[in-house]
Write an enzyme that holds these catalytic residues in place. Structure first.
Site, PDB file in Angstrom:
ATOM      1  N   ASN B 240       2.067  -9.247  11.775  1.00 42.77           N
ATOM      2  CA  ASN B 240       3.005  -8.133  11.750  1.00 42.77           C
ATOM      3  C   ASN B 240       3.479  -7.682  13.107  1.00 42.77           C
ATOM      4  O   ASN B 240       2.897  -7.929  14.139  1.00 42.77           O
ATOM      5  CB  ASN B 240       2.455  -6.991  10.893  1.00 42.77           C
ATOM      6  CG  ASN B 240       1.454  -6.124  11.575  1.00 42.77           C
ATOM      7  OD1 ASN B 240       1.756  -5.552  12.597  1.00 42.77           O
ATOM      8  ND2 ASN B 240       0.273  -6.040  11.016  1.00 42.77           N
ATOM      9  N   CYS B 241       4.616  -7.014  13.035  1.00 37.82           N
ATOM     10  CA  CYS B 241       5.246  -6.460  14.215  1.00 37.82           C
ATOM     11  C   CYS B 241       5.294  -4.950  14.051  1.00 37.82           C
ATOM     12  O   CYS B 241       6.254  -4.315  14.440  1.00 37.82           O
ATOM     13  CB  CYS B 241       6.650  -7.030  14.376  1.00 37.82           C
ATOM     14  SG  CYS B 241       6.697  -8.823  14.363  1.00 37.82           S
ATOM     15  N   VAL B 242       4.301  -4.374  13.367  1.00 36.19           N
ATOM     16  CA  VAL B 242       4.302  -2.916  13.224  1.00 36.19           C
ATOM     17  C   VAL B 242       3.958  -2.323  14.582  1.00 36.19           C
ATOM     18  O   VAL B 242       3.487  -3.029  15.458  1.00 36.19           O
ATOM     19  CB  VAL B 242       3.333  -2.487  12.111  1.00 36.19           C
ATOM     20  CG1 VAL B 242       1.953  -2.215  12.624  1.00 36.19           C
ATOM     21  CG2 VAL B 242       3.871  -1.299  11.342  1.00 36.19           C
TER      22      VAL B 242
END
Lengths: 349, 427
Positions: B240-242
């Site tokens: 993820n790129c959260v």
């Protein structure tokens, strides 16, 4: 070190004018410390000098809050103080309200540190703790010595511009400002310790007391949709291509207003999302997925709604604090209220 | 299930003719490594080694990983993605402790972050303290963000596998044994201690916000049980790129501090029974279903208390609070770990959802706090990304090379597994 000039605010009782029968006296000033001010002055030594004392009746203040505050500010300004101290008010409700109000007004007008002291249940504490350092005191003047000691310590720190410790360490009521610190243990270890205490039924302290949320009561339904003017507002970040207002991907500091006069459909060439909290691929392919201009135009043509308002508002909800979100909502609401809007469709992500 | 973790303390990482570990120094053959991670979707700009204290900024960082290799027992590290989805978590795993593999390059999504190896920013990220092998890559050709994410994720995993292989035959400097038994035996072992489980919330809000469990996209799972040691063998991988501050990198998963600290107290003042993993999907129906299942599994385990961690913020605050409420309503005590978004002035309420049953919360810090990161001698990646990543803003990157951002932009700054010592308090 140069001596810091202080003004002290007290009521008629501690100003040694009289009790309830004198509670309606108007504010006046007296040079130097008076009453509890003498004890404060002793604790301050030569670091802080109480150059003047403002005395005001509690009844007068509470029955004429605006006027009394103005009169007090005028009296204070002559002294050019660098810090203001009020009270301590203990559990005296009207005195507490006056101390809180005077502190808040002085902080706003003169931008100097302010400090008061009161019992935690004083109504003034609840009202002003967010704006003002309120030192926790006992509930009556029998606890004067402890109150003076705690207030003078905090006043000295504020006067020196020193960094304050936690509310517990410094003895003031938490203002509700969240500040990052470094704990002794990492977060996971603190969680395990907290769980063990909770399981054993031992006291523990949560690190984030839950806030109480304000709830919005829905408006009654629109009776005549055929003639209603509908506006679109989104926190989904749909902005004209290139994001001309540079709305941030997260923690937005502002919102944008955009004209969609004559626009029937949002295309990837003309609009995009600025939002960093969700997969942008589908929103960028067809921005109508987040801001349904195409469908609204269709409803407008079919006569299901009266019209679509030609300005839409957009911000990014991602990471944006609740306080800022409320501020933008209020500003957008005021603008839309002027445009005789009947309804707003709010879209998120 | 019993797992021995054999830590090899890495003193340095260097390029060399052969990839090997000698006297606690990891040597890497760069050409071989590039072969191992070759992918036609990516162009590798370079591979760097950066060390604590160097004046280097990595930006934007996608993932951080730790080299681990399975030397005894079934399966391999990162099962289901690299190799079959054989159940891992037993036998022995060797770890190159003190180093990390980091993927940097063209931004995939808004929510990648910064690692400074020195200066004030270094204090907010644990990866200023590791010796880092940095894979700097950009996309080759016209691929969309989803493919780009997958390509970079695989590059990180494969690079990690390649390096870790060198640790296979090395004698570890220390061996730590972790064991969790089947439930009846585990109950019997410490009958007088309170029984505790861990509810492990995985980011699954959508593409670019995904986590993989044995190769399965976590938004497609129903909550399920896991032995804690499975996590140490790479059963959970970040995709993820959260936001950089509170996304769990793969490194964080491998070294999950909640699992470690529960083991630390296991047999002393609690009985650590196991892990329930759950997701953070975006639709209400999914949230309700997952939290119902999560609470049911916790009840089924028969524990007295749980620790629940969130990953990300905002939308998943709802999942956190749903899990808390449903588990507390079963009479099972909860402690939550979350970060805060209290505004740059710290004056706002911090969460998007709240409940009075959430009366035991560990705060790992206010992510909105601003910081100025001074210029570094060297930037690996594209630091203009600071203007658009979450926590950055227009002109975050200044002309002199300094960067003003919220700590939200720093990798792992407010990690909600409780990896760091930071926290927010009320003042």
């Amino acid at each position: 070190m140069a001596t810091v000039k202080a003004v002290h605010y007290i009521n008629q009782f501690f100003g040694q004018i009289g009790g309830e029968e004198k509670a309606d006296i108007k504010p006046f000033k007296q040079d130097g410390p008076v009453g509890p001010g003498t004890a404060l002055q002793k604790a301050f030594g030569s670091e802080i000098e109480i150059v003047g004392t403002i005395i005001c009746g509690d009844t007068y203040f509470n029955e004429n809050i605006e006027k009394a505050t103005q009169e007090i500010l005028d009296l204070i300004s002559g002294y050019k103080p660098q810090i203001l101290i009020a009270g301590p008010a203990f559990n005296a409700g009207r005195y507490g309200m006056a101390c809180g109000a005077v502190c808040a007004a002085v902080a706003e007008r003169f931008s100097i540190p302010v400090i008061t002291g009161m019992y935690e249940e004083n109504p003034g504490a609840d009202l002003y703790r967010k704006q003002v350092y309120i030192v926790k005191t006992g509930n009556s003047a029998a606890k004067m010595r402890e109150a003076i000691s705690a207030m003078s310590k905090l006043a000295l720190k504020l006067a020196r511009g020193e960094e304050l410790g936690t509310p517990e360490e410094e003895g003031y009521l938490e203002k509700g400002i969240r500040v990052n610190i470094v704990h002794k243990e990492r977060g996971s270890a603190r969680a395990v310790e907290m769980l063990i205490k909770k399981l054993k039924g031992e006291p523990y302290q949560t690190e984030y007391p839950m806030p109480s949320f304000s709830r919005v009561t829905p408006r009654p339904p629109i009776k005549d949709l055929k003639h209603a003017k509908i506006a679109l507002v989104t926190s989904g970040g749909i902005v004209p291509k290139g994001n001309p207002d540079r709305i941030e991907a997260s923690s937005a500091t502002h919102f944008g207003r955009y004209d969609i006069t004559g626009i029937e459909d949002l295309t990837p060439e003309t609009f995009q999302t600025a939002h960093g909290g969700y997969d942008p691929v589908y929103a960028n392919q067809d921005p109508d997925r987040v801001l349904p201009v195409d469908v609204m135009r269709q409803l407008e043509k079919e006569g299901i709604i009266g019209s679509l308002h030609n300005i839409y508002y957009a911000t990014v909800g991602n990471g944006t604090s609740v306080a800022n979100a409320q501020k933008y909502a209020h500003a957008i609401g005021l603008e839309l209220a002027k445009e005789n809007i009947d309804g707003i469709i709010l879209t998120s992500t | 299930m019993k797992l021995e973790i054999g830590n090899i303390f890495v003193k340095d990482v260097r390029f060399g003719e052969r990839t090997e570990v000698k006297d606690n120094i990891v040597y890497i053959n760069k050409a071989e490594l590039l072969d191992a991670i070759a992918d036609k979707r990516l162009h590798y700009r370079d591979i760097h080694i950066v060390r604590p204290g160097e004046s280097v900024r990595l930006c934007p960082v996608k993932d951080v990983l730790e080299p681990r290799v399975k030397v005894e027992g079934p399966g391999n590290v990162f099962p289901g993605i690299l190799g079959a989805s054989t159940i891992v978590g037993q036998g022995r795993t060797h770890v190159l402790k003190g180093m990390a593999v980091i993927t940097v390059g063209h931004i995939v999504g808004f929510q990648e972050g910064i690692i400074d190896m020195t200066g004030p920013g270094a204090e907010y990220t644990p990866f200023s303290q590791t010796i880092n092998l940095v894979i700097d890559c950009e996309k080759a050709g016209d691929i969309n963000q989803h493919e780009h994410e997958e390509a970079v994720r695989l590059a990180g995993l494969k690079a990690t596998r390649y390096v870790a292989e060198a640790a296979r035959d090395v004698v570890p400097d220390e061996i730590i044994t972790y064991e969790t038994k089947p439930i009846p035996q585990q109950f019997d072992e410490y009958p007088d201690l309170p029984k505790v489980a861990y509810v492990y919330m995985l980011q699954s809000q959508g593409l670019l916000h995904d986590t993989y469990v044995y190769g399965v996209d976590a938004k497609k799972i129903l909550p399920t049980f896991m032995f804690p040691t499975e996590v140490m063998d790479g059963a959970i991988v970040s995709g993820n790129c959260v936001s950089a501050c509170d996304k769990n990198t793969t490194y964080h998963h491998l070294n999950n501090p909640i699992i470690h600290d529960l083991y630390e107290h296991h047999g002393k003042d609690l009985n650590f029974i196991g892990v329930v993993i759950t997701n953070e999907n975006v639709t209400l129906a999914d949230k309700v279903r997952s939290s119902d299942f999560c609470a049911k599994l916790v009840q089924y385990l028969g524990v007295d208390g749980v620790i629940i961690n969130e990953e990300g913020f905002g939308n998943p605050d709802t999942d956190l609070i749903m899990n808390c409420k449903k588990i507390e309503n079963l009479g099972i005590k909860t402690v939550l770990i979350t970060d805060e978004y209290a505004g740059r002035d710290g004056a706002s309420q911090s969460l998007a959802d709240a409940d009075k049953l959430a009366d035991a919360v560990v705060s790992v810090g206010n992510a909105n706090q601003l910081i100025v990161l001074p210029p570094m001698d060297k930037v690996i990646g594209f630091d203009e990304a600071a203007n658009v990543i979450a926590g950055g803003f227009a002109n975050s990157k200044k002309e002199d090379g300094s960067v003003e951002v919220e700590i939200q932009s720093i990798i792992g700054a407010t990690n909600e597994l409780g990896f760091n010592r930071m926290g927010a308090i009320g003042k």
